[in-house]
Design a protein around this motif. Structure first.
Motif, PDB file in Angstrom:
ATOM      1  N   TYR A  23       0.832  -1.214   0.000  1.00  9.62           N
ATOM      2  CA  TYR A  23       0.000   0.000   0.000  1.00  9.62           C
ATOM      3  C   TYR A  23       0.864   1.260   0.000  1.00  9.62           C
ATOM      4  CZ  TYR A  23      -3.256   3.609   1.608  1.00  9.62           C
ATOM      5  OH  TYR A  23      -3.963   4.772   1.720  1.00  9.62           O
ATOM      6  N   ASN A  24       1.895   1.280   0.838  1.00  4.99           N
ATOM      7  CA  ASN A  24       2.750   2.472   0.917  1.00  4.99           C
ATOM      8  C   ASN A  24       3.432   2.739  -0.423  1.00  4.99           C
ATOM      9  OD1 ASN A  24       2.148   2.840   3.650  1.00  4.99           O
ATOM     10  ND2 ASN A  24       3.817   1.470   4.288  1.00  4.99           N
ATOM     11  N   LEU A  25       3.897   1.694  -1.061  1.00  5.70           N
ATOM     12  CA  LEU A  25       4.535   1.873  -2.368  1.00  5.70           C
ATOM     13  C   LEU A  25       3.529   2.428  -3.357  1.00  5.70           C
ATOM     14  CD1 LEU A  25       6.902   1.487  -4.324  1.00  5.70           C
ATOM     15  CD2 LEU A  25       6.156  -0.881  -4.665  1.00  5.70           C
ATOM     16  N   ASN A  26       2.297   1.927  -3.312  1.00  5.23           N
ATOM     17  CA  ASN A  26       1.270   2.399  -4.234  1.00  5.23           C
ATOM     18  C   ASN A  26       0.990   3.892  -4.004  1.00  5.23           C
ATOM     19  OD1 ASN A  26      -0.912   1.626  -6.269  1.00  5.23           O
ATOM     20  ND2 ASN A  26      -2.148   2.552  -4.628  1.00  5.23           N
ATOM     21  N   GLN A  27       0.989   4.319  -2.734  1.00  2.14           N
ATOM     22  CA  GLN A  27       0.742   5.724  -2.442  1.00  2.14           C
ATOM     23  C   GLN A  27       1.872   6.605  -2.980  1.00  2.14           C
ATOM     24  OE1 GLN A  27      -2.628   5.383  -1.707  1.00  2.14           O
ATOM     25  NE2 GLN A  27      -2.163   7.236  -0.532  1.00  2.14           N
ATOM     26  N   ILE A  28       3.103   6.152  -2.845  1.00 10.20           N
ATOM     27  CA  ILE A  28       4.251   6.919  -3.355  1.00 10.20           C
ATOM     28  C   ILE A  28       4.161   7.063  -4.868  1.00 10.20           C
ATOM     29  CG2 ILE A  28       6.765   6.874  -3.640  1.00 10.20           C
ATOM     30  CD1 ILE A  28       6.948   5.596  -0.899  1.00 10.20           C
ATOM     31  N   LEU A  29       3.765   5.963  -5.534  1.00 13.24           N
ATOM     32  CA  LEU A  29       3.721   5.997  -6.995  1.00 13.24           C
ATOM     33  C   LEU A  29       2.532   6.817  -7.508  1.00 13.24           C
ATOM     34  CD1 LEU A  29       4.584   2.245  -7.777  1.00 13.24           C
ATOM     35  CD2 LEU A  29       6.118   4.228  -7.833  1.00 13.24           C
ATOM     36  N   GLU A  30       1.435   6.925  -6.723  1.00 12.91           N
ATOM     37  CA  GLU A  30       0.245   7.665  -7.147  1.00 12.91           C
ATOM     38  C   GLU A  30       0.339   9.164  -6.832  1.00 12.91           C
ATOM     39  OE1 GLU A  30      -2.650   6.865  -8.697  1.00 12.91           O
ATOM     40  OE2 GLU A  30      -1.820   4.890  -9.198  1.00 12.91           O
ATOM     41  N   GLU A  31       1.262   9.541  -5.969  1.00 10.13           N
ATOM     42  CA  GLU A  31       1.383  10.935  -5.531  1.00 10.13           C
ATOM     43  C   GLU A  31       1.886  11.818  -6.678  1.00 10.13           C
ATOM     44  OE1 GLU A  31       1.016  14.012  -2.834  1.00 10.13           O
ATOM     45  OE2 GLU A  31       0.486  11.904  -2.528  1.00 10.13           O
ATOM     46  N   GLU A  32       1.290  13.066  -6.719  1.00  7.89           N
ATOM     47  CA  GLU A  32       1.782  14.074  -7.659  1.00  7.89           C
ATOM     48  C   GLU A  32       2.673  15.027  -6.879  1.00  7.89           C
ATOM     49  OE1 GLU A  32      -1.107  16.011 -10.041  1.00  7.89           O
ATOM     50  OE2 GLU A  32      -2.288  14.180 -10.402  1.00  7.89           O
ATOM     51  N   TYR A  33       3.952  15.105  -7.252  1.00  8.69           N
ATOM     52  CA  TYR A  33       4.944  15.879  -6.512  1.00  8.69           C
ATOM     53  C   TYR A  33       5.101  17.266  -7.143  1.00  8.69           C
ATOM     54  CZ  TYR A  33       5.946  11.302  -4.544  1.00  8.69           C
ATOM     55  OH  TYR A  33       5.820  10.083  -3.920  1.00  8.69           O
ATOM     56  N   GLN A  34       5.130  18.288  -6.205  1.00  2.00           N
ATOM     57  CA  GLN A  34       5.235  19.673  -6.653  1.00  2.00           C
ATOM     58  C   GLN A  34       6.647  19.995  -7.122  1.00  2.00           C
ATOM     59  OE1 GLN A  34       2.565  21.575  -7.000  1.00  2.00           O
ATOM     60  NE2 GLN A  34       1.307  19.861  -6.195  1.00  2.00           N
ATOM     61  N   ASN A  35       7.614  19.346  -6.528  1.00  5.14           N
ATOM     62  CA  ASN A  35       9.005  19.603  -6.945  1.00  5.14           C
ATOM     63  C   ASN A  35       9.782  18.287  -6.758  1.00  5.14           C
ATOM     64  OD1 ASN A  35      10.090  19.522  -4.102  1.00  5.14           O
ATOM     65  ND2 ASN A  35       8.700  21.305  -3.928  1.00  5.14           N
ATOM     66  N   PRO A  36      10.910  18.172  -7.427  1.00  2.00           N
ATOM     67  CA  PRO A  36      11.698  16.932  -7.358  1.00  2.00           C
ATOM     68  C   PRO A  36      12.165  16.598  -5.950  1.00  2.00           C
ATOM     69  CG  PRO A  36      12.383  18.252  -9.234  1.00  2.00           C
ATOM     70  CD  PRO A  36      11.444  19.116  -8.451  1.00  2.00           C
ATOM     71  N   ALA A  37      12.378  17.584  -5.119  1.00  2.00           N
ATOM     72  CA  ALA A  37      12.880  17.322  -3.770  1.00  2.00           C
ATOM     73  C   ALA A  37      11.883  16.493  -2.976  1.00  2.00           C
ATOM     74  CB  ALA A  37      13.189  18.623  -3.042  1.00  2.00           C
ATOM     75  N   ASP A  38      10.580  16.808  -3.168  1.00  2.00           N
ATOM     76  CA  ASP A  38       9.572  16.024  -2.457  1.00  2.00           C
ATOM     77  C   ASP A  38       9.618  14.555  -2.895  1.00  2.00           C
ATOM     78  OD1 ASP A  38       8.785  18.324  -1.201  1.00  2.00           O
ATOM     79  OD2 ASP A  38       7.182  18.764  -2.656  1.00  2.00           O
ATOM     80  N   TYR A  39       9.816  14.331  -4.209  1.00  3.21           N
ATOM     81  CA  TYR A  39       9.882  12.943  -4.711  1.00  3.21           C
ATOM     82  C   TYR A  39      11.111  12.231  -4.161  1.00  3.21           C
ATOM     83  CZ  TYR A  39      11.070   9.092  -7.786  1.00  3.21           C
ATOM     84  OH  TYR A  39      11.454   7.860  -8.279  1.00  3.21           O
ATOM     85  N   VAL A  40      12.243  12.931  -4.164  1.00  4.37           N
ATOM     86  CA  VAL A  40      13.482  12.302  -3.680  1.00  4.37           C
ATOM     87  C   VAL A  40      13.331  11.929  -2.218  1.00  4.37           C
ATOM     88  CG1 VAL A  40      15.920  12.699  -3.213  1.00  4.37           C
ATOM     89  CG2 VAL A  40      14.916  13.433  -5.384  1.00  4.37           C
ATOM     90  N   SER A  41      12.661  12.797  -1.434  1.00  2.68           N
ATOM     91  CA  SER A  41      12.464  12.519  -0.023  1.00  2.68           C
ATOM     92  C   SER A  41      11.611  11.267   0.158  1.00  2.68           C
ATOM     93  CB  SER A  41      11.809  13.721   0.659  1.00  2.68           C
ATOM     94  OG  SER A  41      11.527  13.422   2.011  1.00  2.68           O
ATOM     95  N   ALA A  42      10.524  11.166  -0.624  1.00  2.00           N
ATOM     96  CA  ALA A  42       9.664   9.988  -0.539  1.00  2.00           C
ATOM     97  C   ALA A  42      10.388   8.736  -1.036  1.00  2.00           C
ATOM     98  CB  ALA A  42       8.392  10.240  -1.355  1.00  2.00           C
TER      99      ALA A  42
END
Length: 596
Positions: free
Chosen positions: A80-99
């Motif tokens: 589930y957690n992986l699915n949430q990370i993959l479904e999230e829309e990130y405002q900037n690359p830093a947020d994605y890298v953190s996740a």
């Protein structure tokens, strides 16, 4: 039961052979044939089962590799957690890298070291706010044209799909899979509802792990992994370019002696209809069978050898002694009462030998007592042989007389020369010698005088065409020999050896005295004799009873045979066109002094 033939008429040796064939050879051969067939069938079936088990093991090991990848895909599929990370829309690359660092990197790196059969785990999705690296790939239109995506698109459900793909480091988007040398498990990550993005999980198997699995079948043959359509997905056959071409197994040209083994994957949705086929050379199957055959052959040979040796030993013990008794019985028929010298044995044949010796001695004693007149018979035989000798000697006289007179006559008609006086003198010496048979033994020196007379006559006849040489051991001149035993050989070499040659020839005479024999040797380079003539001259030694009208060399050989028996030695070496060499060895006899 009456047999169609009488065993009493069969020789003992043949009877033993019949016993050997019927009681030893045939039973051993038939027993070993039956044993060989039963053993061969058993070994063959065992070998076939071993190959089938080996192929089944390859099947299970490959299935285990695939199931490991499927198990990992199920973990990712239900996370589930992986699915949430993959479904999230990130405002900037830093947020994605953190996740990514907080969770995704950890689960991504936790499986690859554990499962050595997997070399790459990657998730393709069309979320544009994520960075496409570190296990995340962009699901572009070009990626959707790949083999693995098309295979997943054709699937009817969310189950994983097994597909042959190119390695991730060699994949070029838009060009498909130019060299598909490994396998991948792909599945849609749609376990949770409300997905905004399309997500595809692709787990790539390690190529070396697949090669190791199919290389475990250490047999003289090839392994083929076939999909549900019969197309080759993997093979150890180097003649099939399976990573590039689509090759159907039924289209392959297989060796005529190939044996096929097959095992099918059942109960697995993503491998439904797949199977593994092994083609093994017949040589591989029957190699162990041949080893078994060799063992049986050696065993049969050992049995035959030992039994043959024993039977031969026993039969020879019987046959040799019986033949020996039979041979001595034949001697008794010829009045030769010779006893059997073999040591007396205790069996029936030994007793038969003892009785034969007793009978032979009794018959010999009776003959000696009854036929006392045997001495008179021997005296008559001696006189008979003397008469034969005189008859043979008398045949020589006209032979030399006519030859010599004919020579002088021919020469006198051709040339009017005074040399004929010398020839007539030599002729007179020969005539006096040939007519005076009261002195039937002469010295070598006297025999040489006859030879020289004859050679001078022949030289007078041939002129320069005849050359002769004499080599006489001085110690041999006083040796005593029968009269005119060397002269006929000289005449034979001159008349029959040299005369037919247009250019003439040579005669070499050698007389040498040894320790116990006198050797006379004559060699010419004339026309030679055929093999049949040489054998006929050797045959003169075999029979001294037949006299007839024979003269010359045959006469001499008969005389020597009657005088010396087996003590003379005759050697003849001749061939057409190669001349003739004759050598005679006589027992040494000293000069007896003057004879009247």
């Amino acid at each position: 039961m009456k047999l169609p033939f009488n065993l009493d008429n069969i020789r003992l040796r043949n009877k033993m052979m019949i016993i050997y064939v019927l009681c030893v050879l045939l039973p051993i051969v038939l027993t070993n044939v039956v044993f060989y067939r039963a053993t061969t069938e058993k070994v063959k079936n065992q070998r076939m089962q071993d190959i089938e088990r080996a192929l089944e093991q390859v099947k299970n090991e490959f299935r285990s590799e695939i199931e490991d990848a499927v198990s990992v895909s199920s973990v990712f599929f239900t996370d589930y957690n992986l699915n949430q990370i993959l479904e999230e829309e990130y405002q900037n690359p830093a947020d994605y890298v953190s996740a990514y660092d907080s969770y995704f990197r950890r689960i991504l790196n936790s499986y690859t070291p554990v499962y050595t059969s997997m070399q790459n785990i990657k998730i393709y999705l069309d979320n544009p706010t994520m960075l496409h690296s570190g296990g995340i790939g962009f699901l572009s239109e070009q990626a959707k044209e790949s083999v693995w995506y098309r295979a997943l698109r054709d699937a009817k459900n969310a189950n994983p799909v097994l597909v042959r793909t190119a390695r991730e480091d060699t994949f070029v988007p838009g060009l498909g899979a130019p060299y598909r040398d490994t396998f991948s498990i792909v599945r849609r990550m749609n376990y949770f509802d409300g997905n905004k993005w399309e997500k595809i999980l692709k787990i790539e198997l390690r190529t070396s792990a697949v090669e190791q699995v199919f290389g475990n079948l250490n047999l003289n043959g090839y392994v083929y992994l076939l999909n549900e359509k019969g197309s080759i997905e993997y093979t150890t056959d180097p003649n099939v370019n399976w990573p590039v071409d689509t090759v159907f197994y039924n289209e392959l040209q297989k060796p005529k002696d190939a044996i096929e083994f097959e095992t099918t994957y059942a109960g697995i949705s993503y491998m439904k209809g797949w199977k593994i086929v092994g083609t093994i050379s017949e040589e591989e199957v029957f190699r162990v069978v041949r080893k078994s055959r060799e063992f049986i052959i050696w065993l049969a040979a050992a049995n035959l050898f030992i039994s043959t040796l024993i039977i031969t030993w026993i039969s020879r013990s019987m046959n040799v002694r019986l033949v020996n008794i039979l041979r001595h019985m034949k001697k008794v028929k010829n009045q030769q009462f010779v006893t059997i010298e073999d040591g007396a044995s205790r069996d029936e044949i030994g007793q038969l030998q003892v009785e034969f010796n007793r009978m032979s001695l009794q018959i010999k004693r009776l003959i000696n007592d009854v036929y006392i007149a045997d001495i008179e018979r021997k005296s008559l035989e001696i006189e008979h042989r003397k008469a034969q000798l005189n008859a043979l000697q008398s045949q020589i006289n006209p032979h030399f007389l006519f030859n010599s007179l004919e020579t002088i006559r021919m020469r006198s008609l051709i040339k009017n020369e005074t040399e004929t006086a010398k020839i007539i003198h030599n002729m007179a010496k020969l005539l006096r010698s040939s007519l005076a048979w009261s002195k039937d033994r002469v010295t070598v020196e006297e025999e040489l005088e006859f030879i020289l007379c004859f050679l001078e006559i022949q030289q007078y006849r041939f002129g320069g065409r005849l050359v002769y040489r004499l080599d006489v051991d001085p110690n041999a001149k006083k040796a005593v020999i029968p009269k005119m035993v060397f002269l006929p050989f000289v005449e034979n070499a001159s008349i029959h050896g040299i005369e037919p040659l247009k250019h003439g020839g040579e005669i070499d005479i050698r007389i040498e005295l040894g320790t116990d024999c006198l050797e006379f040797s004559i060699r010419d380079n004339g026309v030679g004799m055929k093999k049949e003539q040489v054998e006929r001259m050797y045959g003169f030694l075999d029979n001294v009873e037949e006299l007839g009208e024979r003269i010359g060399v045959q006469n001499v050989i008969y005389r020597l045979k009657m005088l010396y028996g087996d003590r003379i030695r005759l050697f003849i070496d001749s061939a057409p066109g190669e001349g003739t060499h004759i050598q005679i060895s006589l027992p040494v006899q000293a000069d007896p002094g003057p004879q009247t």
